[in-house]
Structures are given as C-alpha cells and as structure tokens.
Design an enzyme around this catalytic site. Structure first.
Site, PDB file in Angstrom:
ATOM      1  CD  GLU A 163      25.899  42.377  43.984  1.00 55.36           C
ATOM      2  OE1 GLU A 163      26.945  42.496  43.326  1.00 55.36           O
ATOM      3  OE2 GLU A 163      25.892  42.109  45.188  1.00 55.36           O
ATOM      4  CD  GLU A 352      25.522  38.391  47.017  1.00 57.81           C
ATOM      5  OE1 GLU A 352      26.523  39.117  47.236  1.00 57.81           O
ATOM      6  OE2 GLU A 352      25.219  37.968  45.882  1.00 57.81           O
TER       7      GLU A 352
HETATM    8  O1  IFM Z   1      31.204  37.810  45.642  1.00 57.28           O
HETATM    9  C1  IFM Z   1      30.327  38.849  45.423  1.00 57.28           C
HETATM   10  C2  IFM Z   1      29.032  38.352  44.828  1.00 57.28           C
HETATM   11  O2  IFM Z   1      29.231  37.633  43.676  1.00 57.28           O
HETATM   12  C3  IFM Z   1      28.129  39.501  44.512  1.00 57.28           C
HETATM   13  N1  IFM Z   1      27.972  40.378  45.642  1.00 57.28           N
HETATM   14  C4  IFM Z   1      29.148  40.775  46.368  1.00 57.28           C
HETATM   15  C5  IFM Z   1      30.012  39.592  46.694  1.00 57.28           C
HETATM   16  C6  IFM Z   1      31.272  40.043  47.451  1.00 57.28           C
HETATM   17  O3  IFM Z   1      32.012  40.901  46.661  1.00 57.28           O
END
Ligand code: IFM
Length: 446
Positions: A163, A352
């Site tokens: 990210e 994710e």
């Molecule tokens: O916890 C975070 C993660 O570190 C990166 N993506 C989003 C998740 C939830 O906010």
C-alpha cells in the site's frame, strides 16, 4: 454454491509492527512508527507496537493455530530495522527470527509469503530524509537484496511494498500515519521514491535468480462512486480515483502518471521535477503478479473548499464495519475486471481483505463474529464468481490472522479471526476462524 480451484491459495496476513512486539530485542532499532506512537495525540490512547501480539516469541503457537485453520499460506512482513538497525549495518540476529518462522511454517506445510515494506521505515533512514531522499531507493535495494539472498528460494512469493498510497499520502500528506507530515508535495515525492524503490527491488530480485519465485507489489484499491449523478460529483470521482488508484496503477503498468492528475496535483505540489528521465520505465519493470488489498469503496462528492475539491461522505451506517467502511463486495468484483481491461492480465492475489467489528468475548471464551463471517463470505463469493467469469485471482489472504495493532487506532479496532487477550496474550479462535477452516477444507461456499 461457488467453488475454488485446488491450487487457489487460502491464507492469512499480518505485518511486522502490528504483531511482532520485541521492539528493542536482538538488535532491532526504532522505526518511524515507534516514534509516531510516542508522539502525543497521534495513536489511540498512546498505544504502541512494543509488545503487540508478541509473535516474535510466540510464532510457534501462531503457526500451530494456522495449521489448525488449515491455511495454505501466511503473508507476513519483515521489519527493516531488525535487518538493518543502522545505516549500512546488517544484523544476522534479526534475520534469524524470519528464518525460524519460515522453517516452522514449512514444517507445517504452510507457504511463507513475504512483504518487504509494510511501513516500518528505520529511524536512521528517516533521519537521512526518509522517502523524501532519493537515496532511499539505494537503501531499500540494499535491504531487499540481503533479504533475497538470505531467505533465497525458501520464499516463492515476494511483495516489495504494501500500500504505497498509505505510506506516502497518509504518512507524508495527511499526517494520519507515520511520519505524520502534512505536505502534498512531500507525499508525492515519497510516493515516487517508494515506487522507484519497488522497480529497483524488482531489478535486484531478477539478478538474484531465485528458483520458481515470483515478485509483485500490493496496492490498496478503493473504487469511488459519485454521491449524486451531478457532473460535479462524477468529476470528483475521477479525482478520487486518480489519487487513490491511478496514481499508483499507472506508473506500475503504463510507465506514466495520469495526465489529468498531474495537472490537479501539480497545483498543490508544484513542479513534479522529482520525476527523472528513466524513472517510470524502472517502476514498470515487469512484475509477476499484482497484490490487491480491498476493503471498501468510497462515496465522493464535489466541494469547493478542499485542495482536491472533493470529499468522502458517509454511507449507510447499517452497512459498514467498525472502521466506518462501507461493505461493498460487488466493487471488488468490478475492479478485478477493470484491472484486466485497463491494466493487466497478470495473476492477482487478494493480499488483504477482512473487517473490524466490535467483537464480544463471551464468558466461556467465544467470539460469535457472524458479521465478519458474512463479510468474508460475500467477498470470497465474488472472487469465485469473478474467476468463473475469466478473472485470474490465485489466492486470498484474510486480514487479519490476529487482532493486532491497528496503526492510529491502536488496539481499539479488531480485524482478527483469532482473538488475542492483550493482558495474557492468550489466543482463541473466533467463529470466523472455524468458518474459514471449514471453507478451506471444502473449497466451496454455499
Ligand atoms: O491493518 C491494515 C494493514 O496494515 C494494511 N491494510 C489495511 C489494514 C486495515 O486497516
């Protein structure tokens, strides 16, 4: 009913600073997140990742839990300041932890998936200018190369960055993440150097000739929809999409930044002279897969008072998670095909997806998190449907394996499918973990 191919990877994900703890052990030095946590007013109740889930000491127990859930893969990140605690100084003791973790995973038939950068920039690097200094690219390559050499072909899937939007825009532009700056020019410089370091790390990866290993980058994609059908709101969507998605997808896949956004952002950030000849070719250096983190979509309306002249508006409160994020599995389906149409046919991993809810631990130690089960079920169903329609999604990593340190929200937001009692470090499988176990074993969703 939907089904998943035998080789579809079902995994769980975490990140170093969110779970490891052991912040000052075996030579680790602080990162920008250690500093940010102790800056008053930045993190919920001044909480820190000093201990977090103590995975540094409890990794064997965590691997046992993963085995119990039957996951195929574990996505975790490496803490740069454990590996290079000072400028140019390698720390083998820090690397030992990851070697032990990988060994434990492999003994239990679980595949390690490694992210190199999940936001914990070493303080020594920050003090030298951090991501604003173009030399950060060389520091990152030195770190990445060492990790490739040491872990070698014990890892088959590598992710350079997690990210970049958050590390740059939230961290340098909006002050919400470490290092907490509020300057859009800085944000764009940081974003560019992070992307450039990605491209340079891919070059380093190719030079290492790791057998059967693949490398990619993880982008968080947030599709936007207009609040009304007015022309203004529709144009606002394009700016939101431009910053959140296209500013990162275009350089990686098209070797360019979007022209419309160069104009919009140029007004905020001045001359984009930090983009040098050849940079974009390097950034778009040929990855093997794309990692997508997807949680929500945003509802956007035009305003006249902001730099980008749009703002996000709240959606239906009945349909959101504890983060206030709208639940919209259909948008995940749609972006899978947008990516194929506009950017790439490469394999995609959903690196994710998951949800925070206000879990309740019952007296007998259970968490009946049916809303989380519904969330995951709906998103996985869309993934299976997309694959049935020709998408190429090869795996899903549920965020998160454990309740953990949720950045500026500290421990107040719980994403885990495993409950963690932060007083005792006791772990217990929530209902969602049991549901995930059954889904993985049947590879179907009714
Ligand atoms: O916890 C975070 C993660 O570190 C990166 N993506 C989003 C998740 C939830 O906010």
């Amino acid at each position: 009913m939907v089904t998943f191919a035998k080789d579809f990877k079902f995994g769980v994900a975490t990140a170093a600073y969110q779970v490891e703890g052991a912040a000052a052990e075996d030579g680790r030095t602080p990162s920008i997140w250690d500093t940010f946590c102790t800056t008053p007013g930045k993190v919920y109740e001044g909480q820190t990742g000093d201990v977090a889930c103590d995975q540094y000491h409890r990794y064997k127990e965590d691997v046992r839990l993963m085995k119990e859930m039957g996951v195929d893969s574990y996505r975790f990140s490496i803490a740069w300041p454990r590996i290079f605690p000072a400028y140019g100084t390698y720390n083998p003791k820090g690397m030992e932890f990851y070697k032990n973790l990988i060994h434990e995973l492999q003994e239990n038939g679980i595949e390690p998936v490694v992210t190199l950068y999940h936001w914990d920039l070493p303080n020594w690097a920050y003090e030298r200018g951090g991501w604003l200094n173009r030399e950060s690219v060389a520091w990152f390559v030195e770190y990445a190369t060492k990790v490739f050499e040491e872990l070698n072909d014990s890892v088959k899937l590598w992710i350079t960055h997690n990210e970049p939007f958050c590390a740059s825009i939230l961290g340098y532009g909006w002050g919400l993440h470490a290092p907490g700056h509020r300057d859009m020019r800085e944000a764009l410089i940081a974003a560019h150097h992070i992307l450039l370091s990605h491209g340079a790390a891919v070059e380093a990866f190719r030079k290492c000739h790791l057998r059967d290993s693949k490398v990619g980058i993880t982008l968080n994609l947030t599709p936007a929809v207009p609040f009304t059908r007015s022309r203004e709101d529709v144009e606002a969507v394009s700016r939101s999409d431009g910053l959140a998605n296209r500013w990162f997808l275009d350089p990686v896949f098209k070797a360019s930044y979007p022209e419309d956004m160069k104009e919009v952002l140029g007004k905020l950030a001045g001359d984009l002279d930090f983009i040098r000849d050849g940079d974009l070719q390097r950034i778009s250096n040929g990855i093997d897969f794309l990692g997508v983190n997807y949680y929500t979509r945003s509802l956007v309306k035009a305003v006249q008072n902001g730099a980008l002249n749009y703002e996000e508006v709240p959606g239906n409160p009945e349909n959101e998670t504890a983060m206030g994020w709208q639940i919209c599995p259909q948008a995940l389906y749609s972006i899978m095909f947008r990516l194929r149409r506009e950017y790439t046919q490469l394999p995609i991993y959903i690196t994710e997806n998951g949800a925070a809810f206000d879990d309740v631990l019952t007296d007998d130690g259970h968490v009946h998190d049916t809303r989380r089960i519904d969330y995951v079920k709906m998103h996985l169903t869309k993934i299976a449907e997309a694959n049935a329609q020709g998408a190429n999604i090869q795996g899903y990593f549920l965020w998160s394996m454990l309740d953990n340190f949720e950045w500026a929200c500290g421990y107040s937001k719980k994403f885990g499918i495993v409950h963690v009692d932060f007083e005792t470090q006791e772990r217990s499988l929530k209902d969602s973990a049991l549901w995930y176990r059954d889904t993985i074993s049947s590879r179907t969703i009714e």
